[in-house]
Design an enzyme around this catalytic site. Structure first.
Site, PDB file in Angstrom:
ATOM      1  N   CYS A 210       0.740   1.676   0.136  1.00  0.00           N
ATOM      2  CA  CYS A 210       0.336   2.600   1.202  1.00  0.00           C
ATOM      3  C   CYS A 210      -0.671   3.586   0.621  1.00  0.00           C
ATOM      4  CB  CYS A 210       1.541   3.310   1.813  1.00  0.00           C
ATOM      5  SG  CYS A 210       2.633   4.121   0.629  1.00  0.00           S
TER       6      CYS A 210
ATOM      7  N   CYS B 175      10.493  -4.476  -4.197  1.00  0.00           N
ATOM      8  CA  CYS B 175      10.560  -3.007  -4.253  1.00  0.00           C
ATOM      9  C   CYS B 175      11.036  -2.518  -2.885  1.00  0.00           C
ATOM     10  CB  CYS B 175       9.203  -2.408  -4.606  1.00  0.00           C
ATOM     11  SG  CYS B 175       8.484  -3.027  -6.137  1.00  0.00           S
ATOM     12  N   ALA B 176      12.276  -2.817  -2.554  1.00  0.00           N
ATOM     13  CA  ALA B 176      12.769  -2.681  -1.184  1.00  0.00           C
ATOM     14  C   ALA B 176      12.990  -1.249  -0.746  1.00  0.00           C
ATOM     15  CB  ALA B 176      14.057  -3.487  -1.017  1.00  0.00           C
TER      16      ALA B 176
ATOM     17  N   GLY C  16      14.757  -0.149   2.627  1.00  0.00           N
ATOM     18  CA  GLY C  16      14.934  -1.374   3.393  1.00  0.00           C
ATOM     19  C   GLY C  16      14.108  -1.550   4.645  1.00  0.00           C
ATOM     20  N   GLY C  17      13.091  -0.736   4.883  1.00  0.00           N
ATOM     21  CA  GLY C  17      12.302  -0.876   6.105  1.00  0.00           C
ATOM     22  C   GLY C  17      11.669  -2.249   6.246  1.00  0.00           C
ATOM     23  N   LYS C  18      11.035  -2.737   5.182  1.00  0.00           N
ATOM     24  CA  LYS C  18      10.384  -4.049   5.244  1.00  0.00           C
ATOM     25  C   LYS C  18      11.407  -5.170   5.094  1.00  0.00           C
ATOM     26  CE  LYS C  18       5.951  -2.241   3.759  1.00  0.00           C
ATOM     27  NZ  LYS C  18       6.420  -0.842   3.607  1.00  0.00           N
TER      28      LYS C  18
ATOM     29  N   ASP D 212       5.971  -4.341  -2.498  1.00  0.00           N
ATOM     30  CA  ASP D 212       5.486  -3.118  -1.862  1.00  0.00           C
ATOM     31  C   ASP D 212       5.525  -2.053  -2.951  1.00  0.00           C
ATOM     32  OD1 ASP D 212       4.746  -1.126  -0.137  1.00  0.00           O
ATOM     33  OD2 ASP D 212       6.700  -0.954   0.823  1.00  0.00           O
TER      34      ASP D 212
ATOM     35  N   ASP E 202      15.589  -3.153  -6.018  1.00  0.00           N
ATOM     36  CA  ASP E 202      14.961  -1.873  -6.307  1.00  0.00           C
ATOM     37  C   ASP E 202      15.618  -1.269  -7.542  1.00  0.00           C
ATOM     38  OD1 ASP E 202      12.933  -0.090  -4.492  1.00  0.00           O
ATOM     39  OD2 ASP E 202      14.095   1.162  -5.847  1.00  0.00           O
TER      40      ASP E 202
END
Length: 453
Positions: free
Chosen positions: A370, A246-247, A250-252, A317, A270
């Site tokens: 989160c 679940c990109a 693209g932060g992770k 994520d 995604d």
């Protein structure tokens, strides 16, 4: 801008955010300021602080306006916040509302002047406010926070009323933490090492990091320290095959590429293709060249079936309530309800079940949100393990020793980070290891795929 013009700009921006809902407030504000490039940096900061102050105090402001029988709206909220939180006197505020500034708000009428006089000097948080109002949380959600956080619930909800710190992640592919820190210092931005992540820097105040050469050259990315720990605990290493299921933007993915030292295969998936496309610029800036982007039609895209059992690490994520990020997105707390939460819970379970098929025997599946709610976190993992004998939960202490120094920030086998206790956004991480192929699950999942038209 004059003080009156700033006041009117805040009213206009707050109205724009309300009209654009459910679009995120920060995105609306960014577009709004881009259309008004004549507004200088100090004025932008002053207007933003006023608007975000109103968003963080939405329930308390609403309670006061209802108590005084004031029609709700952006103007009333901005004026009330100036009185209740910024300490503006009634006389000073009415001078700004006298109509003498062509860029300021229209003049007050007698009714507005009356409630301004009555509200002046009052505290934003009043003893008669219900707990859900004082803590800025939907009433139906408060018991869920209390169930998840116990006696710490009030302290955590109070912490989420405050602005978040600016955290940066050092890009291993281009810089060390000390080199990045020195580069930022040369441009006037002071930072200090984070408490938990070996890659974290915390900036001194809300500084324009994105305008620095260190950012443009890919030395750092803006990323909450808790989010950095999600990627670190995934355990990606050079030469592995890794999937960020679940990109998003693209932060992770960027963090995973750094852990892989650009070696191995990294696939960012995604269902939101446009959001996935936005990661291209970030990947180039960070010097990532082992990542590919893969849009999916759903969590059960045929691509998953074709690549079952082929990844060493899979990060989920998961889409969630975002209840751990309310410091950054204060308006988000009011934009979902119980029905929306139930839909998220079903989607999370489906994503976790489908993504598990990608994990090879001996590989790991990382589930993260989160959110601070048990339903989205521990309960999802417990439910998954109860139906999957081929996956076991890896202890947090063992994972922490592999990637970080010192003791983990919490006890127990799963990581839970909170704003008040850890100084990060709220995050949850559980890492599961696949011990052996499951005989029935893949066939069952594949049969569901084959049943689709």
């Amino acid at each position: 801008m004059t003080p009156a013009a700033r006041l009117q700009a805040a009213i206009t921006l707050l109205e724009a955010i309300g009209e654009a809902a459910p679009k995120p407030a920060d995105r609306v504000a960014s577009a709004w300021f881009k259309q008004r490039r004549y507004i200088g940096s100090k004025d932008r900061r002053a207007v933003s602080e006023l608007v975000w102050g109103c968003l963080r105090a939405q329930a308390r402001l609403g309670w006061w306006l209802e108590r005084l029988y004031v029609p709700d709206g952006a103007r009333a909220r901005v004026l009330a916040f100036a009185l209740l939180e910024q300490g503006t006197s009634a006389e000073e505020l009415l001078r700004l509302l006298d109509g003498g500034d062509r860029y300021g708000p229209p003049s007050s009428d007698a009714a507005e002047a009356d409630w301004i006089a009555r509200l002046a000097g009052q505290p934003l948080e009043h003893a008669e406010q219900p707990p859900s109002v004082a803590l800025e949380v939907p009433e139906w959600l408060l018991p869920r926070f209390e169930a998840a956080l116990g006696p710490q619930a009030e302290a955590e909800l109070r912490a989420m009323r405050a602005p978040a710190e600016v955290d940066l992640r050092v890009n291993r592919l281009k810089a060390t933490r000390e080199a990045a820190r020195n580069a930022l210092a040369e441009e006037g931005i002071s930072t200090w090492p984070g408490q938990w992540s070996p890659l974290a820097l915390r900036a001194d105040g809300r500084r324009p990091v994105a305008a620095t050469r260190a950012f443009r050259d890919g030395f750092v990315e803006v990323q909450d320290e808790g989010s950095q720990l999600v990627a670190l605990l995934t355990g990606a290493r050079p030469g592995m095959r890794v999937c960020d299921f679940c990109a998003g933007a693209g932060g992770k993915t960027l963090a995973l590429a750094g852990e892989m030292d650009n070696r191995g295969q990294l696939v960012a998936c995604d269902v939101l293709e446009k959001r996935l496309e936005r990661s291209a610029l970030r990947l180039r800036r960070s010097g990532v060249h082992n990542a590919t982007r893969r849009p999916l039609s759903s969590e059960r895209d045929p691509w998953v079936k074709r690549h079952k059992g082929s990844f060493d690490r899979v990060l989920v994520d998961a889409p969630c309530s975002g209840s751990g990020t309310w410091r950054r997105n204060p308006e988000a707390r009011w934009r979902f309800d119980e029905t929306g939460l139930d839909e998220l819970l079903a989607l999370q379970a489906s994503i976790l079940e489908s993504a598990a098929r990608l994990v090879r025997p001996g590989g790991r599946l990382t589930y993260a949100t989160c959110s601070l709610l048990r339903e989205e976190n521990e309960e999802q993992v417990e439910r998954f393990i109860a139906t999957r004998e081929d996956f076991r939960l890896l202890p947090l202490a063992e994972l922490w020793d592999d990637s970080m120094e010192g003791a983990p920030p919490c006890e127990g086998p799963m990581l839970r980070l909170t704003p008040a206790q850890h100084g990060t956004d709220g995050f949850f991480v559980a890492v599961l290891e696949r011990a052996a192929p499951n005989v029935s699950e893949p066939d069952e999942a594949e049969s569901r795929e084959e049943e689709k038209p």
